[in-house]
Design a protein around this motif. Structure first.
Motif, PDB file in Angstrom:
ATOM      1  N   THR A 241      45.869 -11.683  42.158  1.00 59.05           N
ATOM      2  CA  THR A 241      45.227 -11.556  40.842  1.00 59.05           C
ATOM      3  C   THR A 241      45.987 -10.605  39.929  1.00 59.05           C
ATOM      4  O   THR A 241      46.293 -10.941  38.780  1.00 59.05           O
ATOM      5  CB  THR A 241      43.780 -11.058  41.003  1.00 59.05           C
ATOM      6  N   VAL A 242      46.324  -9.410  40.433  1.00 61.21           N
ATOM      7  CA  VAL A 242      46.995  -8.429  39.568  1.00 61.21           C
ATOM      8  C   VAL A 242      48.401  -8.885  39.210  1.00 61.21           C
ATOM      9  O   VAL A 242      48.911  -8.566  38.120  1.00 61.21           O
ATOM     10  CB  VAL A 242      47.029  -7.033  40.228  1.00 61.21           C
ATOM     11  N   TYR A 243      49.034  -9.637  40.111  1.00 56.79           N
ATOM     12  CA  TYR A 243      50.367 -10.156  39.794  1.00 56.79           C
ATOM     13  C   TYR A 243      50.273 -11.222  38.709  1.00 56.79           C
ATOM     14  O   TYR A 243      51.073 -11.248  37.767  1.00 56.79           O
ATOM     15  CB  TYR A 243      51.022 -10.726  41.042  1.00 56.79           C
ATOM     16  N   GLN A 244      49.306 -12.104  38.814  1.00 57.34           N
ATOM     17  CA  GLN A 244      49.132 -13.156  37.811  1.00 57.34           C
ATOM     18  C   GLN A 244      48.799 -12.573  36.442  1.00 57.34           C
ATOM     19  O   GLN A 244      49.295 -13.051  35.418  1.00 57.34           O
ATOM     20  CB  GLN A 244      48.048 -14.130  38.263  1.00 57.34           C
ATOM     21  N   TYR A 245      47.981 -11.524  36.424  1.00 62.24           N
ATOM     22  CA  TYR A 245      47.642 -10.897  35.144  1.00 62.24           C
ATOM     23  C   TYR A 245      48.840 -10.162  34.559  1.00 62.24           C
ATOM     24  O   TYR A 245      48.976 -10.069  33.330  1.00 62.24           O
ATOM     25  CB  TYR A 245      46.456  -9.946  35.311  1.00 62.24           C
ATOM     26  N   ARG A 248      50.752 -12.930  32.864  1.00 65.49           N
ATOM     27  CA  ARG A 248      50.065 -13.353  31.636  1.00 65.49           C
ATOM     28  C   ARG A 248      50.248 -12.328  30.522  1.00 65.49           C
ATOM     29  O   ARG A 248      50.376 -12.695  29.346  1.00 65.49           O
ATOM     30  CB  ARG A 248      48.583 -13.565  31.924  1.00 65.49           C
ATOM     31  N   LEU A 249      50.256 -11.045  30.894  1.00 69.84           N
ATOM     32  CA  LEU A 249      50.493 -10.003  29.894  1.00 69.84           C
ATOM     33  C   LEU A 249      51.902 -10.121  29.327  1.00 69.84           C
ATOM     34  O   LEU A 249      52.119  -9.971  28.118  1.00 69.84           O
ATOM     35  CB  LEU A 249      50.293  -8.622  30.531  1.00 69.84           C
ATOM     36  N   GLN A 250      52.852 -10.430  30.190  1.00 68.70           N
ATOM     37  CA  GLN A 250      54.222 -10.621  29.730  1.00 68.70           C
ATOM     38  C   GLN A 250      54.331 -11.845  28.828  1.00 68.70           C
ATOM     39  O   GLN A 250      55.126 -11.855  27.885  1.00 68.70           O
ATOM     40  CB  GLN A 250      55.158 -10.767  30.924  1.00 68.70           C
ATOM     41  N   ASP A 251      53.541 -12.870  29.097  1.00 67.98           N
ATOM     42  CA  ASP A 251      53.558 -14.063  28.247  1.00 67.98           C
ATOM     43  C   ASP A 251      53.148 -13.721  26.810  1.00 67.98           C
ATOM     44  O   ASP A 251      53.639 -14.341  25.857  1.00 67.98           O
ATOM     45  CB  ASP A 251      52.612 -15.131  28.807  1.00 67.98           C
ATOM     46  N   GLN A 262      47.106 -15.417  16.388  1.00 65.70           N
ATOM     47  CA  GLN A 262      47.261 -15.939  17.736  1.00 65.70           C
ATOM     48  C   GLN A 262      47.534 -14.818  18.738  1.00 65.70           C
ATOM     49  O   GLN A 262      46.986 -14.811  19.846  1.00 65.70           O
ATOM     50  CB  GLN A 262      48.404 -16.960  17.766  1.00 65.70           C
ATOM     51  N   LEU A 263      48.392 -13.881  18.350  1.00 65.34           N
ATOM     52  CA  LEU A 263      48.671 -12.745  19.225  1.00 65.34           C
ATOM     53  C   LEU A 263      47.410 -11.923  19.477  1.00 65.34           C
ATOM     54  O   LEU A 263      47.137 -11.516  20.615  1.00 65.34           O
ATOM     55  CB  LEU A 263      49.750 -11.851  18.591  1.00 65.34           C
ATOM     56  N   LEU A 264      46.649 -11.689  18.418  1.00 65.14           N
ATOM     57  CA  LEU A 264      45.424 -10.912  18.538  1.00 65.14           C
ATOM     58  C   LEU A 264      44.435 -11.592  19.467  1.00 65.14           C
ATOM     59  O   LEU A 264      43.848 -10.949  20.354  1.00 65.14           O
ATOM     60  CB  LEU A 264      44.808 -10.700  17.155  1.00 65.14           C
ATOM     61  N   GLN A 265      44.279 -12.898  19.309  1.00 65.58           N
ATOM     62  CA  GLN A 265      43.342 -13.632  20.159  1.00 65.58           C
ATOM     63  C   GLN A 265      43.818 -13.667  21.608  1.00 65.58           C
ATOM     64  O   GLN A 265      43.012 -13.544  22.541  1.00 65.58           O
ATOM     65  CB  GLN A 265      43.148 -15.059  19.624  1.00 65.58           C
ATOM     66  N   SER A 266      45.113 -13.823  21.814  1.00 66.66           N
ATOM     67  CA  SER A 266      45.661 -13.851  23.176  1.00 66.66           C
ATOM     68  C   SER A 266      45.400 -12.527  23.891  1.00 66.66           C
ATOM     69  O   SER A 266      45.022 -12.507  25.064  1.00 66.66           O
ATOM     70  CB  SER A 266      47.164 -14.127  23.137  1.00 66.66           C
ATOM     71  N   LEU A 267      45.596 -11.415  23.179  1.00 68.80           N
ATOM     72  CA  LEU A 267      45.364 -10.106  23.795  1.00 68.80           C
ATOM     73  C   LEU A 267      43.880  -9.888  24.066  1.00 68.80           C
ATOM     74  O   LEU A 267      43.504  -9.348  25.123  1.00 68.80           O
ATOM     75  CB  LEU A 267      45.906  -9.007  22.892  1.00 68.80           C
TER      76      LEU A 267
END
Length: 299
Positions: A241-245, A248-251, A262-267
């Motif tokens: 889980t922590v690796y996947q997150y 996703r944070l890097q994405d 879009q950036l705001l919503q993604s974060l």
């Protein structure tokens, strides 16, 4: 280590590398008529100055100067500085800080710091690191002979800030090396330690390997290491889980060409889902992201 200068010359003949890493360098009259056509002029002029100033001893000084860049800078810094040392930031390469005191190559011994923030005039990041190049720059600024254009962004946590806004997005995007460093320290390392520290021997070996692999860039791992990493995460849900997150944070960082909305919503989605992940250290980290801010950096 021993072929630094030769590798630079070979790279200069490759148009794709020149285009990628030559951005911002002027293709003007000085470049075309002086630097390209008269490559030995500067070297000869330096020799002349040394002889005028120091006499015959200037020859020895010139010889040392000529060896300094190809051997020490191109060889030692780019050789050792990508092989041995410590890392403050998980940059997408193997760069390391050779020693915390950059005294000989204008601070370039702090090579991992330089790769994390390549446009920063100051290479030191921690209070105990010394960048002699920054000292020179400050002296020139004091004498009004130089101006600091850019420094590494600072990441601050505002106690009462709980709303994810564009200030939060800018902090996460522009100070991403700080964010990733915090994520590795506060999330990946504790979960890895809990997963592998069953007994002393297993903890020491397994935890060290897992911590290094999980903090690295997946695309940089060889197939064998990537397979072992998948095996590590297969039987440990928290680790997976922590690796996947982290991925996703890097994405989110890779979406800098997207609109601000879009950036705001993604974060916001990332923080909300991480807070509901069920992994306590990840939840705590996600909650702290709400308070991130990017203050103005002063020289």
């Amino acid at each position: 280590l021993f072929q630094g200068a030769e590798l630079y010359r070979a790279a200069a003949e490759k148009p794709d590398l020149v285009e990628k890493y030559g951005k911002g360098t002027p293709d003007d009259w000085m470049e075309r008529r002086v630097y390209t056509q008269l490559r030995l002029l500067g070297v000869a002029f330096m020799l002349l100055i040394n002889i005028v100033l120091f006499g015959v001893a200037g020859l020895a000084i010139w010889a040392v100067q000529m060896m300094w860049i190809p051997v020490w800078a191109a060889g030692v810094v780019n050789g050792i500085g990508h092989f041995w040392g410590y890392r403050n930031y998980q940059s997408a390469d193997a760069s390391t800080n050779i020693v915390p005191w950059g005294l000989f190559i204008g601070g370039e011994e702090l090579h991992n710091n330089h790769h994390a923030f390549p446009s920063s005039a100051r290479l030191s990041s921690k209070w105990w690191e010394l960048d002699i190049g920054w000292m020179y720059i400050r002296v020139l600024v004091f004498l009004r002979l130089a101006q600091v254009r850019r420094l590494a962004p600072r990441l601050t946590v505002l106690e009462n800030k709980q709303i994810i806004d564009m200030d939060t997005v800018q902090a996460v995007v522009f100070a991403r090396m700080h964010v990733l460093s915090r994520y590795v320290r506060k999330v990946l390392n504790p979960v890895s330690k809990q997963a592998f520290c069953v007994d002393g021997k297993k903890c020491k070996k397994g935890y060290r390997q897992a911590r290094r692999w999980l903090a690295g860039q997946t695309e940089e791992l060889d197939p064998g290491v990537r397979q072992r990493l998948e095996i590590l995460m297969k039987d440990n849900e928290a680790l997976r889980t922590v690796y996947q997150y982290r991925q996703r944070l890097q994405d989110i960082w890779e979406k800098t060409a997207s609109s601000q909305e879009q950036l705001l919503q993604s974060l916001r989605d990332w923080v909300s889902q991480a807070e509901g992940s069920g992994v306590q250290v990840l939840q705590d980290f996600a909650h702290s992201v709400r308070a991130y801010s990017l203050p103005a950096v002063k020289a």
